[in-house]
Write a protein that holds these residues in place. Structure first.
Motif, PDB file in Angstrom:
ATOM      1  N   TRP A  20       0.674  -1.135  -0.117  1.00  0.00           N
ATOM      2  CA  TRP A  20      -0.033  -0.035   0.069  1.00  0.00           C
ATOM      3  C   TRP A  20       0.705   1.183  -0.024  1.00  0.00           C
ATOM      4  O   TRP A  20       0.575   2.261  -0.931  1.00  0.00           O
ATOM      5  CB  TRP A  20      -1.159   0.136   1.161  1.00  0.00           C
ATOM      6  N   PHE A  23       2.353   1.960  -3.191  1.00  0.00           N
ATOM      7  CA  PHE A  23       1.381   2.017  -4.187  1.00  0.00           C
ATOM      8  C   PHE A  23       0.834   3.504  -4.136  1.00  0.00           C
ATOM      9  O   PHE A  23       0.525   3.921  -5.331  1.00  0.00           O
ATOM     10  CB  PHE A  23       0.152   0.847  -4.059  1.00  0.00           C
ATOM     11  N   ILE A  24       0.414   3.927  -3.147  1.00  0.00           N
ATOM     12  CA  ILE A  24      -0.272   5.034  -3.074  1.00  0.00           C
ATOM     13  C   ILE A  24       0.614   6.099  -3.449  1.00  0.00           C
ATOM     14  O   ILE A  24       0.289   7.307  -3.888  1.00  0.00           O
ATOM     15  CB  ILE A  24      -0.748   5.427  -1.315  1.00  0.00           C
ATOM     16  N   ALA A  27       0.713   6.131  -7.240  1.00  0.00           N
ATOM     17  CA  ALA A  27      -0.564   6.602  -7.882  1.00  0.00           C
ATOM     18  C   ALA A  27      -0.752   8.028  -7.729  1.00  0.00           C
ATOM     19  O   ALA A  27      -0.979   8.755  -8.638  1.00  0.00           O
ATOM     20  CB  ALA A  27      -1.688   5.772  -7.157  1.00  0.00           C
ATOM     21  N   LEU A  28      -0.497   8.676  -6.376  1.00  0.00           N
ATOM     22  CA  LEU A  28      -0.572  10.050  -6.260  1.00  0.00           C
ATOM     23  C   LEU A  28       0.492  10.822  -7.118  1.00  0.00           C
ATOM     24  O   LEU A  28       0.198  11.852  -7.994  1.00  0.00           O
ATOM     25  CB  LEU A  28      -0.129  10.341  -4.800  1.00  0.00           C
ATOM     26  N   ALA A  31      -0.718  10.667 -10.590  1.00  0.00           N
ATOM     27  CA  ALA A  31      -1.822  11.858 -10.778  1.00  0.00           C
ATOM     28  C   ALA A  31      -1.004  13.134 -11.013  1.00  0.00           C
ATOM     29  O   ALA A  31      -1.225  14.018 -11.752  1.00  0.00           O
ATOM     30  CB  ALA A  31      -2.746  11.980  -9.755  1.00  0.00           C
ATOM     31  N   TRP A  88       1.171  -2.084 -14.518  1.00  0.00           N
ATOM     32  CA  TRP A  88      -0.165  -2.382 -14.060  1.00  0.00           C
ATOM     33  C   TRP A  88      -0.791  -3.186 -15.080  1.00  0.00           C
ATOM     34  O   TRP A  88      -1.436  -4.310 -14.925  1.00  0.00           O
ATOM     35  CB  TRP A  88      -0.997  -1.016 -13.621  1.00  0.00           C
ATOM     36  N   VAL A  94      -3.207  -3.691 -10.158  1.00  0.00           N
ATOM     37  CA  VAL A  94      -2.500  -2.178  -9.790  1.00  0.00           C
ATOM     38  C   VAL A  94      -1.720  -2.356  -8.415  1.00  0.00           C
ATOM     39  O   VAL A  94      -0.807  -1.850  -8.111  1.00  0.00           O
ATOM     40  CB  VAL A  94      -3.558  -1.009  -9.927  1.00  0.00           C
ATOM     41  N   LEU A  95      -2.204  -3.271  -7.569  1.00  0.00           N
ATOM     42  CA  LEU A  95      -1.677  -3.554  -6.185  1.00  0.00           C
ATOM     43  C   LEU A  95      -0.757  -4.774  -6.320  1.00  0.00           C
ATOM     44  O   LEU A  95       0.453  -4.643  -5.827  1.00  0.00           O
ATOM     45  CB  LEU A  95      -2.644  -3.389  -5.069  1.00  0.00           C
ATOM     46  N   GLY A  96      -1.520  -5.782  -6.922  1.00  0.00           N
ATOM     47  CA  GLY A  96      -0.590  -7.078  -6.770  1.00  0.00           C
ATOM     48  C   GLY A  96      -0.879  -8.037  -5.652  1.00  0.00           C
ATOM     49  O   GLY A  96      -1.919  -7.722  -4.877  1.00  0.00           O
TER      50      GLY A  96
END
Lengths: 473, 323
Positions: A20, A23-24, A27-28, A31, A88, A94-96
């Protein structure tokens, strides 16, 4: 050499094993990356007011060159958003996987094979053997560098470059296996890898024997707990940080808890004679030459040079291009080869000049990083105040989201920047000189090693003086 | 919900959230803020070059230059010019009271085609009173401003209004009226005065001093000062700071025009050339300024200068001939 395994600290291992946080962050950042592209295309063409320029070439560059690379090596690569969409799609997730390696350690070898089946998109082809080096990365970096005066200042061009990187990474993931883009194409990843050798952190195996005995090699092949090394590296053979993306996937997949995240001395990789190659040596020359050129073009007082670098397609730009290529591919390596040859003759070492050329070029790694830090200090502190208006008005559309849109530009730390630059450059020279002496001593007696390294140290001194003249004087 | 699904929702949320946030803020942002880019005329001039705004509503402009220093001013107004810096944003707000079409233009000598850097602002709204249109004086007088107008006689020394006043001659009032002054060339004034019986005792140069006195009587230090500022800002680049037709842009302008026309273009007028200047009436000079020079690089200033500004500039031009 002393090393301390950071995974021994409470919370560190769970934090790294969990997908997590990584990943977060990715992802941020993705963006933000996409927003930078949108800002470049739809926002104001005024570079100093556009999120794309300000956050990519000032804020991110400052964080990368002044903090991330010197302290965390390829730490940035572990959360880089560019390969994320392709990865991905390649993984079909996307997380796995969420199963822990402890659960997996109870699994059978058969389960290894069944859990490692690819579920995502892509052809999964192997990267061609002939291109398994960083020459392509070198070429892509030089290509971008030739247009950098425009790329760094024009939001639309920046947006196009960022979008191109995103799509090339996506394409590479869909055609080739794992992170082929990061390993063989990314122009940024090339120099991060080179300078990551200096970082005080590393991912390494704790017990090589245990690693050798583990027949499943889940760190490379993957398991229900995670993916095989995206960077196509077998952790057991790691001797330097250059190609380890620090994604810690191996930490998740190793069933024997045999992966460590070590705190170590700065520049520990330079002491390992193994794995020195000509493509990496040239990367050192390219980076050094680029630092000199950027210092002259972007920070120097020569209007004609600046104009030539901006005037893409004109004869003046052609001359600038020729001079840049001459500097990085002929003058810098040529002078270095002469320095190495003089050292070889005077030391009567009988060593191969080519081998010594490649080995001693690694002395330029600390000098190059120092040059880039010194260069970055100048323009980052001079331009950092553009961040506040861009935060409030990222597209230059007249917004004032945080009330900082009207803050005027003002350079920071102008009084101390030259002194800082001088200290960094002289520190780099000292480090490079010590590295050159140590590399020369690998196969030579002390006196011969001194003679062998002296011309290289003189070379480093001349480059440092040139940089001091350009950046500080 | 399993972790993978939650992660996918997170990505989807970001993918939709970023553009939606942009749209939301765009919708909420203050209305009518327009970004106006300045580039040298060769690179496109003003972008956009045609603006529309309603009368009485503020037009918020965010000005920036993509190359060199420019300036922005609006013609037919006395609003001060705003400098437009490269790579920086300068904000200004304009509010027009009356509908109409206004010209905006560059006020900095940004290049040889500086004078081409112009755009229009169309101010819409209901017109309550139609402004009366008065043709300029050169039209009323029927002056052909393109015809050569050399003076047959020029003074041996530079005429001086001070010396003219010191002569103690009382000029008939007709020579001192504004109507007479604006419609006659100094050469014509000199010839008429020379023919007056009471002038027989005066030398030709004394009469020229009286012509200078007549000019000074029809202007004021304020008008000369304002005209001088206009000249320095808008004319000196081509006509030269000393009026010699040798401004910093003159040579390049002639070269460029000659290349375009295929023959040697006319150089910017020299205001220190007595033969040319003393044969021109203020009305003729006003016409040249308003309409511009046909076939020369002289731009039309009619949309830029107000009538008092034009006359002040004309008054100033005589300082190149008279003390």
């Amino acid at each position: 050499m002393m090393r301390y395994d950071l995974t021994r600290l409470p919370l560190v291992k769970p934090l790294l094993k969990s997908r997590w946080p990584q990943f977060i962050l990715t992802a941020l950042l993705l963006a933000g990356f996409v927003f930078a592209i949108l800002a470049g295309l739809a926002g104001t063409p005024v570079g100093s007011r556009n999120f794309g320029i300000v956050f990519v070439w000032i804020a991110w560059w400052a964080a990368l060159m002044l903090i991330a690379i010197p302290l965390f090596g390829r730490g940035w690569c572990s959360i880089c958003p560019i390969p994320a969409p392709g990865e991905w799609l390649q993984r079909g997730a996307v997380l796995g996987p969420q199963e822990s390696s402890n659960d997996f350690s109870r699994s059978s070898a058969t389960e290894v094979a069944t859990t490692n089946v690819r579920r995502g998109l892509g052809l999964g082809k192997r990267w061609p053997n002939r291109l398994r080096n960083i020459w392509l990365q070198n070429a892509v970096f030089v290509l971008v560098a030739l247009f950098s005066a425009v790329v760094l200042t024009q939001p639309r061009v920046t947006a196009l470059v960022l979008a191109a990187l995103l799509f090339i990474a996506l394409g590479a993931s869909l055609v080739f296996e794992r992170r082929a883009f990061c390993r063989y194409l990314c122009p940024v990843g090339g120099f991060i890898g080179l300078y990551a050798q200096l970082a005080p952190v590393e991912v390494r195996v704790k017990d090589l024997a245990l690693c050798a005995a583990h027949t499943a090699k889940t760190c490379y092949t993957g398991s229900a707990a995670g993916y095989g090394c995206p960077w196509q590296v077998f952790p057991g053979s790691l001797v330097k940080n250059t190609y380890c993306g620090m994604c810690v996937e191996c930490l998740r997949t190793c069933p024997h808890d045999n992966i460590a995240l070590n705190l170590r001395a700065f520049g520990a990789d330079l002491e390992a004679p193994a794995g020195r190659k000509l493509d990496e040596a040239f990367k050192a020359f390219i980076m050094l030459g680029a630092a000199v050129t950027y210092s002259a073009v972007l920070l120097g007082p020569w209007a004609a040079l600046k104009s030539a670098a901006y005037a893409i397609g004109t004869p003046a730009w052609g001359a600038y291009t020729a001079a840049f290529l001459l500097l990085i591919f002929v003058l810098l390596p040529g002078a270095f080869w002469i320095a190495v040859r003089i050292g070889t003759v005077f030391s009567r070492s009988g060593a191969s000049t080519r081998r010594m050329f490649v080995s001693l070029a690694y002395a330029l790694v600390p000098l190059g990083l120092a040059a880039w830090i010194a260069f970055s200090l100048a323009f980052v502190f001079a331009n950092l105040s553009y961040v506040w208006p861009a935060l409030s008005d990222p597209l230059g559309w007249g917004w004032n989201l945080l009330g900082t849109a009207h803050l005027a530009w003002r350079p920071y730390l102008t009084g101390v920047t030259p002194a800082l630059q001088a200290v960094v450059l002289l520190g780099g020279l000292t480090w490079a000189s010590a590295t050159a002496r140590r590399i020369a001593a690998e196969g030579l007696p002390p006196h011969a090693a001194t003679l062998q390294s002296l011309p290289v140290i003189l070379y480093c001194l001349l480059v440092t003086l040139a940089l001091l003249g350009l950046l500080v004087a | 919900m399993n972790a993978e699904r939650a992660a996918r929702w997170f990505v989807l949320g970001l993918a939709l959230g970023v553009p939606l946030a942009i749209l939301a803020v765009s919708w909420l942002r203050p209305a009518q803020t327009l970004e106006l880019h300045a580039r040298m005329a060769e690179s496109g001039g003003w972008t956009p070059d045609a603006l529309i705004v309603k009368a009485g509503e503020p037009l918020r402009l965010r000005l920036t230059s993509d190359d060199v220093l420019h300036g922005l001013a609006v013609g037919q107004t006395d609003w001060p010019a705003v400098d437009v810096f490269p790579g920086k944003v300068t904000e200004t707000t304009l509010t027009f009271d009356r509908p109409g079409t206004y010209a905006f233009y560059c006020t900095r000598w940004c290049g040889v085609n500086h004078w081409r850097m112009r755009g229009t602002i169309e101010v819409t709204g209901e017109t309550t009173v139609e402004p009366a249109i008065t043709p300029p004086l050169y039209v009323t007088l029927g002056i052909d401003i393109d015809r050569p107008h050399p003076a047959a006689t020029t003074p041996a020394r530079r005429p001086s209004a001070g010396r003219g006043a010191a002569l103690g001659v009382t000029l008939p009032m007709e020579y001192l009226t504004q109507e007479y002054y604006r419609s006659h060339a100094p050469m014509e004034v000199w010839r008429s005065l020379r023919a007056e019986p009471f002038m027989t005792s005066l030398s030709d140069d004394d009469v020229w001093d009286l012509v200078a006195f007549a000019w000074e009587s029809n202007t004021s230090p304020e008008a000369i000062g304002e005209g001088g500022k206009s000249y320095a800002a808008n004319c000196a680049a081509c006509h030269g700071e000393q009026g010699g037709g040798d401004g910093v842009m003159a040579e390049a302008l002639v070269k460029q025009l000659s290349t375009g026309m295929g023959h040697e273009a006319q150089a910017p007028a020299s205001f220190i050339d007595a033969a040319s200047m003393l044969g021109a009436s203020p009305a003729l000079l006003q016409g040249k300024i308003i309409r511009g020079g046909m076939g020369t690089g002289m731009p039309a200033w009619g949309a830029i200068f107000t009538e008092p500004q034009t006359w002040a500039l004309v008054d100033y031009l005589w300082t190149f001939q008279f003390d």
